[in-house]
Scaffold this motif. Structure first.
Motif, PDB file in Angstrom:
ATOM      1  N   PHE A  21      -5.674  21.976   0.857  1.00  0.00           N
ATOM      2  CA  PHE A  21      -5.850  20.956  -0.178  1.00  0.00           C
ATOM      3  C   PHE A  21      -6.039  19.606   0.505  1.00  0.00           C
ATOM      4  O   PHE A  21      -5.604  19.409   1.641  1.00  0.00           O
ATOM      5  N   GLY A  22      -6.665  18.686  -0.198  1.00  0.00           N
ATOM      6  CA  GLY A  22      -6.911  17.369   0.382  1.00  0.00           C
ATOM      7  C   GLY A  22      -6.541  16.264  -0.569  1.00  0.00           C
ATOM      8  O   GLY A  22      -6.322  16.481  -1.762  1.00  0.00           O
ATOM      9  N   GLN A  23      -6.460  15.052  -0.021  1.00  0.00           N
ATOM     10  CA  GLN A  23      -6.263  13.855  -0.841  1.00  0.00           C
ATOM     11  C   GLN A  23      -7.176  12.762  -0.279  1.00  0.00           C
ATOM     12  O   GLN A  23      -7.420  12.698   0.926  1.00  0.00           O
ATOM     13  N   PRO A  24      -7.734  11.920  -1.142  1.00  0.00           N
ATOM     14  CA  PRO A  24      -8.843  11.056  -0.745  1.00  0.00           C
ATOM     15  C   PRO A  24      -8.584  10.159   0.457  1.00  0.00           C
ATOM     16  O   PRO A  24      -9.461   9.964   1.299  1.00  0.00           O
ATOM     17  N   LYS A  25      -7.379   9.591   0.553  1.00  0.00           N
ATOM     18  CA  LYS A  25      -7.139   8.626   1.616  1.00  0.00           C
ATOM     19  C   LYS A  25      -7.176   9.257   3.011  1.00  0.00           C
ATOM     20  O   LYS A  25      -7.465   8.574   3.995  1.00  0.00           O
ATOM     21  N   LEU A  84       0.930   9.255  -5.566  1.00  0.00           N
ATOM     22  CA  LEU A  84       0.955  10.594  -4.962  1.00  0.00           C
ATOM     23  C   LEU A  84       1.878  10.541  -3.764  1.00  0.00           C
ATOM     24  O   LEU A  84       1.525   9.975  -2.737  1.00  0.00           O
ATOM     25  N   ASP A  85       3.082  11.092  -3.930  1.00  0.00           N
ATOM     26  CA  ASP A  85       4.063  11.011  -2.850  1.00  0.00           C
ATOM     27  C   ASP A  85       3.815  12.044  -1.769  1.00  0.00           C
ATOM     28  O   ASP A  85       4.060  11.811  -0.594  1.00  0.00           O
ATOM     29  N   ALA A 120       0.827  -1.206   0.000  1.00  0.00           N
ATOM     30  CA  ALA A 120       0.000   0.000   0.000  1.00  0.00           C
ATOM     31  C   ALA A 120       0.863   1.257   0.000  1.00  0.00           C
ATOM     32  O   ALA A 120       0.559   2.234  -0.701  1.00  0.00           O
ATOM     33  N   ILE A 121       1.945   1.228   0.763  1.00  0.00           N
ATOM     34  CA  ILE A 121       2.859   2.375   0.809  1.00  0.00           C
ATOM     35  C   ILE A 121       3.507   2.581  -0.554  1.00  0.00           C
ATOM     36  O   ILE A 121       3.589   3.710  -1.063  1.00  0.00           O
ATOM     37  N   ALA A 122       3.985   1.485  -1.158  1.00  0.00           N
ATOM     38  CA  ALA A 122       4.659   1.593  -2.460  1.00  0.00           C
ATOM     39  C   ALA A 122       3.709   2.121  -3.532  1.00  0.00           C
ATOM     40  O   ALA A 122       4.074   2.995  -4.335  1.00  0.00           O
ATOM     41  N   ALA A 123       2.495   1.607  -3.556  1.00  0.00           N
ATOM     42  CA  ALA A 123       1.533   2.060  -4.556  1.00  0.00           C
ATOM     43  C   ALA A 123       1.193   3.536  -4.367  1.00  0.00           C
ATOM     44  O   ALA A 123       1.073   4.285  -5.351  1.00  0.00           O
ATOM     45  N   GLN A 124       1.073   3.957  -3.115  1.00  0.00           N
ATOM     46  CA  GLN A 124       0.757   5.358  -2.857  1.00  0.00           C
ATOM     47  C   GLN A 124       1.921   6.265  -3.256  1.00  0.00           C
ATOM     48  O   GLN A 124       1.715   7.352  -3.796  1.00  0.00           O
ATOM     49  N   ALA A 125       3.147   5.820  -2.995  1.00  0.00           N
ATOM     50  CA  ALA A 125       4.311   6.620  -3.373  1.00  0.00           C
ATOM     51  C   ALA A 125       4.381   6.821  -4.877  1.00  0.00           C
ATOM     52  O   ALA A 125       4.799   7.881  -5.356  1.00  0.00           O
ATOM     53  N   GLU A 126       3.969   5.808  -5.616  1.00  0.00           N
ATOM     54  CA  GLU A 126       3.940   5.936  -7.075  1.00  0.00           C
ATOM     55  C   GLU A 126       2.850   6.896  -7.532  1.00  0.00           C
ATOM     56  O   GLU A 126       3.043   7.689  -8.449  1.00  0.00           O
ATOM     57  N   PRO A 153       0.200  11.307   2.563  1.00  0.00           N
ATOM     58  CA  PRO A 153      -0.396  10.244   1.751  1.00  0.00           C
ATOM     59  C   PRO A 153       0.135   8.845   2.066  1.00  0.00           C
ATOM     60  O   PRO A 153      -0.631   7.875   2.102  1.00  0.00           O
ATOM     61  N   LEU A 154       1.450   8.710   2.296  1.00  0.00           N
ATOM     62  CA  LEU A 154       1.993   7.385   2.588  1.00  0.00           C
ATOM     63  C   LEU A 154       1.510   6.874   3.940  1.00  0.00           C
ATOM     64  O   LEU A 154       1.222   5.675   4.097  1.00  0.00           O
ATOM     65  N   ALA A 155       1.399   7.770   4.917  1.00  0.00           N
ATOM     66  CA  ALA A 155       0.905   7.366   6.229  1.00  0.00           C
ATOM     67  C   ALA A 155      -0.562   6.945   6.145  1.00  0.00           C
ATOM     68  O   ALA A 155      -0.974   5.956   6.781  1.00  0.00           O
TER      69      ALA A 155
END
Length: 448
Positions: free
Chosen positions: A91-95, A83-84, A75-81, A331-333
């Motif tokens: 501003f916001g991000q969905p997760k 949206l790092d 999950a961390i790797a996919a998120q880094a790819e 995002p990664l957290a």
């Protein structure tokens, strides 16, 4: 399957250890005999020389789902790819919104709003600032005093250190926050020794809050902050009825009640939060550690709707709370947090902790006849074992036990002075419990 991993090969260690000033560490002693870790999987760490060490500490109370879980790393790797980083201010991000909703669903009813930060220390300071601001919003700006508890730990920010009650954490740092007072600790060895779960004696310790109200005036006190179970000081379970009394007194006097659940949150006591175990709903809960399984730093505060909604006034384009961090809801957290909550749910780890609590307690209590053991306390999947101090220095026997465990017995445990703290990952089973307790017994005998 868990625990099928083999020891790693030896890993090169840097020749120069001088540059890194290690936190909460006896640096000179460590660098003479380093306790180096190179890998981890499920219930075990791997040392740089290839040994397999059973983790009886869940790292630092945080790796509740065990180590090296591929669901979290993926999950961390996919998120880094994808949206790092994205700015958390304006501003916001969905997760971030998804994770906040998931955490609020786990919290007691009425605690519906999550403010993210990066650690338990930041969570404590955030909760204190929210409490003071809320009192001001409701026309109680004179309420600037905070009440902590002796032997309490609320991180290492100026606010958390001030309300904390561990002497060594405070004594070098001046006055910290003004207007802080402390409740007495909830521990009395003469009347509570060798307790499984909540001790029968000690609910009256909460009555000291009435004394502080009489001393300072309720109209000066913004909030009381306590750990439901004091962890870092050596595992002090709350006496039966104690937290309920605190809730009654704080509510009577218009004082906010904050539970620091950085340690007790996310299954450690067999429930999502200790508040659920005790049927006590505070006004705010702080969390960290287990929310991401320790894989990425994250902390936060869960606040009541009453607190949150009080800030939602004035022009809708105006900032309501002037507080936050560059890495709030990183995002990664958030990706790590969502994957971690999935593991807790899918593997029923909170339920496992609850089921194993009596097995763990009975096993740890079997150590009461070992040399120099003067008390044992257990609660959930947590235990504190007090050893008699050596004549030439308090804390020395505990320090020797930690080193002996790692170097000689392939065991990681934590210490608080001369207290050995056992806080294993929630994935453990009866065999792990047996191995941990057997090794702890050998350690205690080795340093007798």
């Amino acid at each position: 399957m868990l625990d099928k991993s083999k020891p790693n090969s030896a890993v090169n260690v840097p020749n120069d250890l001088d540059a890194f000033w290690m936190p909460f560490t006896a640096n000179r002693a460590f660098k003479r005999a380093p306790k180096m870790i190179a890998g981890a999987k499920d219930m075990h760490y791997f040392t740089t020389d290839g040994r397999k060490i059973i983790d009886a500490a869940a790292g630092m109370w945080c790796s509740n789902a065990g180590h090296g879980r591929p669901q979290i790393s993926a999950a961390i790797a996919a998120q880094a790819e994808a949206l790092d980083f994205s700015p958390p201010f304006q501003f916001g991000q969905p997760k971030a919104f998804e994770l906040a909703s998931r955490i609020a669903d786990l919290a007691p009813e009425g605690l519906d709003h999550v403010f993210f930060c990066n650690s338990g220390s930041e969570a404590a300071d955030t909760a204190l600032k929210i409490a003071m601001a809320w009192q001001q919003i409701r026309g109680q700006g004179g309420r600037t005093r905070f009440i902590g508890r002796e032997r309490g730990y609320h991180g290492v920010g100026f606010g958390g250190t001030a309300v904390g009650g561990i002497g060594n954490n405070r004594k070098m740092f001046g006055t910290l926050l003004n207007g802080v007072d402390h409740l007495p600790a909830t521990y009395d060895r003469d009347k509570q020794a060798f307790s499984k779960g909540e001790p029968d004696y000690g609910a009256h310790f909460a009555d000291a809050l009435e004394g502080l109200v009489n001393l300072h005036g309720a109209n000066t006190i913004a909030a009381v902050i306590v750990e439901p179970m004091a962890g870092s000081t050596g595992v002090l379970p709350p006496p039966k009825g104690y937290l309920q009394k605190l809730r009654e007194i704080t509510r009577k006097h218009g004082i906010l009640l904050i539970f620091d659940e950085v340690i007790t949150g996310f299954g450690r006591l067999g429930h999502s939060f200790a508040a659920e175990r005790y049927g006590v709903t505070p006004d705010m809960i702080t969390f960290a550690k287990g929310v991401t399984n320790g894989a990425v730093p994250m902390g936060g505060v869960i606040a009541s709707s009453e607190i949150h909604d009080a800030f939602m006034s004035g022009p809708d384009y105006a900032i309501e709370l002037f507080h936050g961090y560059t890495y709030s809801a990183h995002p990664l957290a958030c990706a790590a947090g969502l994957a971690t909550l999935d593991l807790y749910r899918d593997e029923k780890l909170f339920e496992n902790a609850k089921a194993l609590e009596p097995v763990f307690a009975d096993a740890v209590m079997s150590l009461k006849s070992e040399p120099n053991v003067v008390d044992i306390r257990t609660l959930g999947l947590t235990a504190g074992i007090d050893l008699a101090p050596l004549p030439d220095g308090a804390g020395k026997r505990g320090f020797e036990a930690m080193n002996s465990a790692f170097h000689d017995h392939d065991l990681m445990l934590r210490i608080a002075g001369d207290t050995l703290a056992l806080t294993p990952p929630l994935i453990l089973n009866a065999d792990h419990i047996g191995e941990i307790v057997e090794k702890v017994g050998r350690v205690i005998r080795a340093i007798a």
